[in-house]
Design a protein around this motif. Structure first.
Motif, mmCIF file in Angstrom:
data_model
loop_
_atom_site.group_PDB
_atom_site.id
_atom_site.type_symbol
_atom_site.label_atom_id
_atom_site.label_comp_id
_atom_site.label_asym_id
_atom_site.label_seq_id
_atom_site.Cartn_x
_atom_site.Cartn_y
_atom_site.Cartn_z
ATOM 1 N N PRO A 127 18.372 2.454 4.324
ATOM 2 C CA PRO A 127 17.297 3.103 4.301
ATOM 3 C C PRO A 127 16.148 2.578 5.441
ATOM 4 O O PRO A 127 16.089 1.546 5.587
ATOM 5 N N LEU A 128 15.081 3.482 5.726
ATOM 6 C CA LEU A 128 13.975 3.173 6.449
ATOM 7 C C LEU A 128 12.704 3.739 5.888
ATOM 8 O O LEU A 128 12.985 5.082 5.632
ATOM 9 N N PRO A 180 10.121 -6.917 8.746
ATOM 10 C CA PRO A 180 8.869 -6.415 8.109
ATOM 11 C C PRO A 180 8.982 -6.093 6.811
ATOM 12 O O PRO A 180 8.024 -5.804 6.047
ATOM 13 N N LEU A 181 10.115 -5.816 6.290
ATOM 14 C CA LEU A 181 10.635 -5.553 4.832
ATOM 15 C C LEU A 181 11.931 -5.704 4.623
ATOM 16 O O LEU A 181 12.705 -5.001 4.871
ATOM 17 N N ASP A 182 11.944 -6.668 3.973
ATOM 18 C CA ASP A 182 13.418 -7.212 3.519
ATOM 19 C C ASP A 182 13.793 -6.753 2.182
ATOM 20 O O ASP A 182 12.716 -6.769 1.338
ATOM 21 N N ALA A 183 14.752 -6.107 1.741
ATOM 22 C CA ALA A 183 15.248 -5.480 0.513
ATOM 23 C C ALA A 183 14.642 -4.174 0.616
ATOM 24 O O ALA A 183 14.022 -3.730 -0.251
ATOM 25 N N THR A 184 14.772 -3.171 1.600
ATOM 26 C CA THR A 184 14.344 -1.968 1.716
ATOM 27 C C THR A 184 15.122 -0.976 0.513
ATOM 28 O O THR A 184 14.433 -0.343 -0.089
ATOM 29 N N GLN A 185 16.350 -1.333 0.333
ATOM 30 C CA GLN A 185 16.918 -0.422 -0.625
ATOM 31 C C GLN A 185 16.395 -0.654 -1.898
ATOM 32 O O GLN A 185 15.969 -0.017 -2.700
ATOM 33 N N GLU A 186 16.137 -1.987 -2.306
ATOM 34 C CA GLU A 186 15.369 -2.086 -3.759
ATOM 35 C C GLU A 186 13.997 -1.755 -3.615
ATOM 36 O O GLU A 186 13.508 -1.441 -4.704
ATOM 37 N N TYR A 187 13.402 -1.841 -2.497
ATOM 38 C CA TYR A 187 12.025 -1.043 -2.531
ATOM 39 C C TYR A 187 11.929 0.249 -2.828
ATOM 40 O O TYR A 187 11.098 0.582 -3.606
ATOM 41 N N THR A 188 13.114 1.046 -2.284
ATOM 42 C CA THR A 188 12.902 2.533 -2.624
ATOM 43 C C THR A 188 13.356 2.573 -4.172
ATOM 44 O O THR A 188 13.155 3.814 -4.660
ATOM 45 N N ALA A 243 0.891 -1.161 0.027
ATOM 46 C CA ALA A 243 -0.008 0.295 0.036
ATOM 47 C C ALA A 243 0.857 1.316 -0.121
ATOM 48 O O ALA A 243 0.596 2.077 -0.640
ATOM 49 N N VAL A 244 1.862 1.242 0.683
ATOM 50 C CA VAL A 244 2.771 2.311 0.981
ATOM 51 C C VAL A 244 3.640 2.671 -0.458
ATOM 52 O O VAL A 244 3.800 3.887 -0.720
ATOM 53 N N ARG A 245 3.838 1.655 -1.236
ATOM 54 C CA ARG A 245 4.632 1.671 -2.197
ATOM 55 C C ARG A 245 3.743 2.285 -3.401
ATOM 56 O O ARG A 245 4.083 2.847 -4.286
ATOM 57 N N ASP A 246 2.579 1.520 -3.577
ATOM 58 C CA ASP A 246 1.691 2.203 -4.498
ATOM 59 C C ASP A 246 1.101 3.497 -4.298
ATOM 60 O O ASP A 246 0.962 4.107 -5.351
ATOM 61 N N GLU A 247 1.047 3.889 -2.960
ATOM 62 C CA GLU A 247 0.814 5.389 -2.949
ATOM 63 C C GLU A 247 2.075 6.359 -3.344
ATOM 64 O O GLU A 247 1.794 7.466 -3.293
ATOM 65 N N ASN A 248 3.060 5.802 -3.240
ATOM 66 C CA ASN A 248 4.311 6.407 -3.438
ATOM 67 C C ASN A 248 4.704 7.287 -2.408
ATOM 68 O O ASN A 248 5.406 8.409 -2.804
ATOM 69 N N HIS A 249 4.296 7.159 -1.146
ATOM 70 C CA HIS A 249 4.697 8.006 -0.057
ATOM 71 C C HIS A 249 5.585 7.200 0.975
ATOM 72 O O HIS A 249 5.312 6.890 1.981
ATOM 73 N N LEU A 250 6.800 7.181 0.533
ATOM 74 C CA LEU A 250 7.781 6.250 0.993
ATOM 75 C C LEU A 250 8.119 6.782 2.615
ATOM 76 O O LEU A 250 8.635 6.283 3.624
ATOM 77 N N GLU A 251 8.322 8.288 2.468
ATOM 78 C CA GLU A 251 8.920 8.866 3.625
ATOM 79 C C GLU A 251 10.340 8.189 3.826
ATOM 80 O O GLU A 251 10.287 8.254 5.063
ATOM 81 N N GLU A 252 11.114 8.023 2.993
ATOM 82 C CA GLU A 252 12.405 7.405 3.251
ATOM 83 C C GLU A 252 13.364 8.373 3.985
ATOM 84 O O GLU A 252 13.546 9.809 4.014
ATOM 85 N N LYS A 253 14.053 7.570 5.050
ATOM 86 C CA LYS A 253 15.030 8.437 5.660
ATOM 87 C C LYS A 253 16.115 7.105 5.937
ATOM 88 O O LYS A 253 15.987 5.963 5.531
ATOM 89 N N SER A 254 17.290 7.768 6.583
ATOM 90 C CA SER A 254 18.447 6.755 6.672
ATOM 91 C C SER A 254 18.822 6.352 8.236
ATOM 92 O O SER A 254 18.430 7.072 9.003
ATOM 93 N N LYS A 255 18.570 4.845 8.489
ATOM 94 C CA LYS A 255 18.700 4.503 9.733
ATOM 95 C C LYS A 255 20.415 4.474 10.021
ATOM 96 O O LYS A 255 21.008 4.183 11.116
ATOM 97 N N GLY A 256 21.407 5.013 9.079
ATOM 98 C CA GLY A 256 22.699 5.210 9.200
ATOM 99 C C GLY A 256 23.399 4.273 8.167
ATOM 100 O O GLY A 256 22.952 3.799 7.170
ATOM 101 N N LYS A 257 24.592 3.814 8.565
ATOM 102 C CA LYS A 257 25.300 3.040 7.441
ATOM 103 C C LYS A 257 25.874 1.773 8.066
ATOM 104 O O LYS A 257 26.069 1.522 9.295
ATOM 105 N N THR A 258 25.809 0.404 7.073
ATOM 106 C CA THR A 258 26.581 -0.558 7.609
ATOM 107 C C THR A 258 28.001 -0.455 7.889
ATOM 108 O O THR A 258 28.527 0.497 7.667
ATOM 109 N N ARG A 259 28.565 -1.443 8.381
ATOM 110 C CA ARG A 259 30.144 -1.856 8.608
ATOM 111 C C ARG A 259 30.751 -1.494 7.430
ATOM 112 O O ARG A 259 31.917 -0.876 7.472
ATOM 113 N N GLU A 260 30.125 -1.720 6.359
ATOM 114 C CA GLU A 260 30.962 -1.637 5.004
ATOM 115 C C GLU A 260 30.699 -0.475 4.432
ATOM 116 O O GLU A 260 31.106 0.102 3.050
#
Length: 344
Positions: free
Chosen positions: A90-91, A158-166, A68-85
């Motif tokens: 993204p969140l 709750p959402l695996d592959a968030t980067q690809e989701y965005t 539903a969020v993707r269909d509405e295209n209102h992701l409200e994307e922000k960053s949780k930080g960076k991985t060790r690499e």
């Protein structure tokens, strides 16, 4: 002789005396009551077939929020930080809304079990289990598989592959639930929100999935992370040769499904891997469901050295992983070069 006079207490004194008496009794028995209550909670059991049914329902419910969020295209994307690499994590609104539905459904249905989620939003939602058990589960899984609640750990993504989701690469996106008993993955559910397909497996009981008819290991098609690759491509080719096909893909759930025989109606342009390898740190909510699903149909997921991954402890898996089915897993592990994810 004069009879001894009785002790008289004022109303205030009587009240103080009563409070003191209650306090003494409380301190004498509070520990006993607490211990007995803890023992009672420890004895509370859950039926694993019911927990499988709730896990499927939770994954589907979370998937509806993700879609539903993707269909509405209102992701409200922000960053949780960076991985060790150094890769961004993204969140999105989809992650959070899915988490709220999945977490609250599982906790309301089985309050005695530990539930670990990738997200940590504490918003409550009045979601309750429908009490329905899908027909394919009823056909393959017996009821009455009771386990004490304090031996159960549930991991949800709750959402695996968030980067690809965005990036709108939706084939990689899944929602996942895993049930571990004494740290061993027993129930795995992987749901694809954008196809509507749900894979599930229960170790020792059955699954709605099966292995493909053939796999290759000379060399294998190895599926790896596109968003957290590290040095995995050179690592894989050093193990299996320069002619090895390395498939870059998003989402640990998707990578496990790529090893299996997917229904033609949902497989679409899915990749087909012979092994899944990851050499950097990864969280257990990403991999537990896939491990249980593979174990249920004769596959394996281990560390790079072939060790068992404990799903009752820290959320972080530091030993890398290799997953396979339909091949000699030990022989696959033996071909892998020495690698210490903690040093790379």
């Amino acid at each position: 002789m004069v009879a001894p006079m009785g002790i008289r207490l004022s109303p205030l004194g009587a009240a103080v005396f009563c409070l003191l008496a209650v306090g003494v009794i409380y301190h004498l028995y509070a520990g006993v009551i607490s211990n007995r209550y803890a023992a009672f909670r420890g004895r509370t059991s859950v039926d694993l077939r019911d927990l499988l049914a709730v896990s499927v329902e939770a994954a589907v419910l979370g998937g509806k929020e993700v879609k539903a969020v993707r269909d509405e295209n209102h992701l409200e994307e922000k960053s949780k930080g960076k991985t060790r690499e150094g890769a961004s994590e993204p969140l999105t609104k989809g992650d959070l809304q899915s988490h709220v539905k999945m977490y609250n459904l599982l906790k309301s249905s089985f309050p005695g079990v530990t539930v670990n989620s990738e997200e940590h939003d504490n918003l409550e939602d009045e979601v309750t289990w429908s009490r329905q058990i899908p027909d394919d589960i009823l056909a393959k899984v017996e009821g009455g598989k009771l386990v004490p609640a304090n031996r159960v750990t549930v991991w949800i993504d709750p959402l695996d592959a968030t980067q690809e989701y965005t990036e709108n690469l939706l084939k990689y996106v899944t929602t996942m639930v895993c049930v571990a008993v004494d740290g061993k993955p027993m129930i795995g559910v992987i749901h694809q929100p954008f196809t509507g397909f749900t894979a599930w497996g229960f170790v020792g009981q059955g699954s709605n999935m099966q292995r493909r008819s053939s796999y290759s290991t000379n060399p294998p098609n190895v599926i790896v992370s596109r968003s957290h690759p590290g040095q995995v491509e050179s690592y894989v080719r050093s193990a299996f040769g320069n002619g090895t096909t390395v498939i870059l893909a998003g989402g640990a759930g998707y990578k496990v499904l790529s090893l299996l025989d997917m229904p033609s109606s949902t497989s679409g342009d899915m990749d087909k891997g012979d092994a899944y390898i990851h050499i950097t740190f990864i969280k257990k909510w990403d991999i537990c469901a896939g491990a249980a699903l593979l174990n249920a149909i004769g596959g394996e997921m281990t560390t790079l050295r072939g060790g068992r991954i404990d799903y009752s402890a820290s959320p972080l898996n530091t030993g890398g992983l290799v997953a396979s089915i339909g091949v000699d897993h030990r022989a696959l592990v033996d071909r892998l070069p020495e690698w210490d994810p903690e040093r790379h």
